[in-house]
Write a protein that holds these residues in place. Sequence first.
Motif, PDB file in Angstrom:
ATOM      1  N   LEU A 159      11.927  65.501 -14.197  1.00  0.00           N
ATOM      2  CA  LEU A 159      11.032  64.289 -14.473  1.00  0.00           C
ATOM      3  C   LEU A 159      11.283  62.994 -13.700  1.00  0.00           C
ATOM      4  O   LEU A 159      10.611  62.273 -13.667  1.00  0.00           O
ATOM      5  CB  LEU A 159      11.016  64.195 -15.971  1.00  0.00           C
ATOM      6  N   ILE A 218       8.767  59.748 -13.995  1.00  0.00           N
ATOM      7  CA  ILE A 218       8.329  59.285 -15.346  1.00  0.00           C
ATOM      8  C   ILE A 218       9.303  58.389 -15.896  1.00  0.00           C
ATOM      9  O   ILE A 218      10.346  58.333 -15.617  1.00  0.00           O
ATOM     10  CB  ILE A 218       8.537  60.909 -16.119  1.00  0.00           C
ATOM     11  N   ILE A 246       9.940  57.964 -21.801  1.00  0.00           N
ATOM     12  CA  ILE A 246       9.203  59.324 -22.229  1.00  0.00           C
ATOM     13  C   ILE A 246      10.351  60.594 -21.715  1.00  0.00           C
ATOM     14  O   ILE A 246      10.227  61.622 -22.453  1.00  0.00           O
ATOM     15  CB  ILE A 246       8.231  59.647 -21.191  1.00  0.00           C
ATOM     16  N   ASP A 286       1.167  65.565 -18.283  1.00  0.00           N
ATOM     17  CA  ASP A 286       1.972  65.856 -19.563  1.00  0.00           C
ATOM     18  C   ASP A 286       2.887  66.810 -19.201  1.00  0.00           C
ATOM     19  O   ASP A 286       2.978  67.657 -18.025  1.00  0.00           O
ATOM     20  CB  ASP A 286       1.005  65.991 -20.587  1.00  0.00           C
ATOM     21  N   TYR A 295       2.534  61.715 -20.727  1.00  0.00           N
ATOM     22  CA  TYR A 295       3.508  60.482 -20.179  1.00  0.00           C
ATOM     23  C   TYR A 295       2.845  59.220 -20.473  1.00  0.00           C
ATOM     24  O   TYR A 295       3.742  58.332 -20.524  1.00  0.00           O
ATOM     25  CB  TYR A 295       3.372  60.643 -18.709  1.00  0.00           C
ATOM     26  N   SER A 296       1.723  59.088 -20.746  1.00  0.00           N
ATOM     27  CA  SER A 296       1.253  57.558 -21.050  1.00  0.00           C
ATOM     28  C   SER A 296       1.156  57.178 -22.287  1.00  0.00           C
ATOM     29  O   SER A 296       1.102  58.135 -23.148  1.00  0.00           O
ATOM     30  CB  SER A 296      -0.309  57.469 -20.270  1.00  0.00           C
ATOM     31  N   ARG A 356       2.163  60.793  -8.318  1.00  0.00           N
ATOM     32  CA  ARG A 356       2.754  61.915  -9.151  1.00  0.00           C
ATOM     33  C   ARG A 356       2.179  63.336  -8.586  1.00  0.00           C
ATOM     34  O   ARG A 356       2.885  64.132  -8.538  1.00  0.00           O
ATOM     35  CB  ARG A 356       2.472  61.562 -10.409  1.00  0.00           C
TER      36      ARG A 356
END
Lengths: 139, 459
Positions: A28, A33, A37, A69, A138-139, B367
């Motif tokens: 991650l 990220i 989170i 996610d 994630y958001s 990402r």
Amino acid sequence: MAIELNFTIEGGDFSNAGKASSKIKKVLKQLNIEAKIIKKIVVAVYEAEVNVAAHAYSGNVKALVGENDVVVMVSDSGPGIENVELAMKEGYSTASKEVREMGFGAGMGLANIKRNTDELKIETKVGEGTTVTFSLNYS
Amino acid sequence: MFLLMNNNKKYHALKVDTQKCFGCTHCMKICPTEAIRIVNGVAVIDNQRCVDCGNCLRACPADAFYVEQDDLSKINNYKHRVVLFPSVFIGQFSEIYSEGQIYEALLELGFTHIFEVEQPAGWLMESIKDFSGENTHRPLISSFCPAIVRLIQCKYPSLTAHIVRRKAPHDLAAHFAIEQLKKEGAKEDEIGIFYVSPCSAKMAAVNQPVAEKESIVTGVINMKDLYNRIMKLIPTKEKMDTSGFRRYLSREGILWSLPRGESAWYRKKSMAIDGIHNVVKFLERLENDEVPEIDFLELKSCSEGCAGGILLTGNRFLTVERLQKRAARYPKAAQVEVENAAKELVKKKLVADEIKPEHIFVLDQNRSKAIEKLQKINDILCQLPGLDCGGCGAPNCHALAEDMVKGKAKMTDCVFLQNKYLKEQKVKPEKAYKNLEKIWGKQRFEADCNKKGGRNEGF
Ligand SMILES: Nc1ncnc2c1ncn2[C@@H]1O[C@H](COP(=O)(O)OP(=O)(O)O)[C@@H](O)[C@H]1O
Ligand code: SF4
Ligand code: SF4
Ligand SMILES: [Mg+2]
């Protein structure tokens, strides 16, 4: 596209509980990220790992790290959970004396997973095993 | 400032002497941030990843790492020449020398004022405790060791907010010294402050502070170099009374840079960890919330704290032993009275900026591209033998796979795969050989009965 990570856990093996969460954490971080989170996911995975070590015979962690996610599935073969609603209660624990003496078994694990994730699903069959699935956006 | 670098590029005091380095891989294997690769037969340090811990220097059997330093003659440009050194400096000297003799040698060398950086450490501790009221993150993490601060910035971004926003003892000492000298009538531009560093980390931090605009120190001196000079000048007997220079030194101050030096003073629920690899293991756990409640964490990159700094001479355990004996001779900090009205001013200057994370391990800002790269790394790892032998010039198979997706390495860099490809006639022998030469240098294949590797040197 999502990346799949797999780990195995042995019942009673507390020294290796935490390996899956650490590896997932590294991935991650490489994806940039947000730290908050990452922390939530890591805490949830760790609790699930400890539950396999504390309550089941053996299990595995499968994490699907996607663009938006992460979905984590922790399945074990073990005694299963008789009353899921009760197990979810903070402070409820069937952990043995030995497990508590090691500093685990405060009865906060499942509640902690719930608090740190968007969705939590527990499928269990007494005498067979348990699958805990959770996800976090994630958001 | 002599060594001062521009701020865009990360400054490191550690350098590789490419004449001495023969690419033995010891440093590459020990680096906690996997910052080293072997290119052309020598170690190359990644500027972004290096945290200046100095483990590479310790591991080197060829003495190929060196630390940049200022020329000592620069002190002569100043009327008031202040030397600042951490107490561990004194701990290196055998008991046959008194601190007075060492102080005299420093004056002989040309300094006019001497300050051990840990005086008056009480102000710094007070200031750290003030900070614990302002910041709710627990545990607070000490900002003392610059290698640890940089490690957290790049490897544990979520923990940067825990770092105490206060400067290090040398900043305290520098401001304190300036105020003391001004009180005696000195003009600020006539004062040169020279800091004696125990390590590459402090050197880098002094030259390019992480959490302040610019450093207060005029120049940095290599402690090893100074030790050798002092040994030449040290008088056989004490001729004068230098104790005035030490009047603000306290027991706790002397112990500050040793393991538990800060945490024992902070009290509450505090913990101390020394050795960067131990610190890494602990921070992993801390980040996962796997540790009980702690108020204050003291983390030092060197085992035995600064007594194990790479620029110290002698054995770290003997140094600790001597310092503990020395500390017992000094009064407690609470009993040391500092008649200096500048306390509030100095304390204000100890406040540092916030420390921001540095996302240097991020594979790609985009990402979906980063995920693709991760997938590629996993695919590559399936092909690599998993021996972590370092034959590719990277510290382990995983690191090589990461280098590949960054475009910095290729499959044939793995010596095992290369052999497989040769057998399958996918590469030509000449090309394979050239590739090895690119990593290990041409000389690697010349017979040399005096070469340093392969004989357990350095152990
Ligand atoms: N994987 C599992 N297999 C069997 N029982 C489980 C499992 N996970 C949780 N439980 C049950 O749910 C209870 C509560 O779990 P948790 O909230 O993690 O607390 P703790 O693990 O500290 O007891 C456990 O004591 C146990 O009875
Ligand atoms: S100083 Fe430390 S981080 Fe930098 S290259 Fe050497 S071992 Fe690695
Ligand atoms: S422990 Fe002390 S000597 Fe070692 S790197 Fe940190 S500040 Fe330098
Ligand atoms: Mg639990």
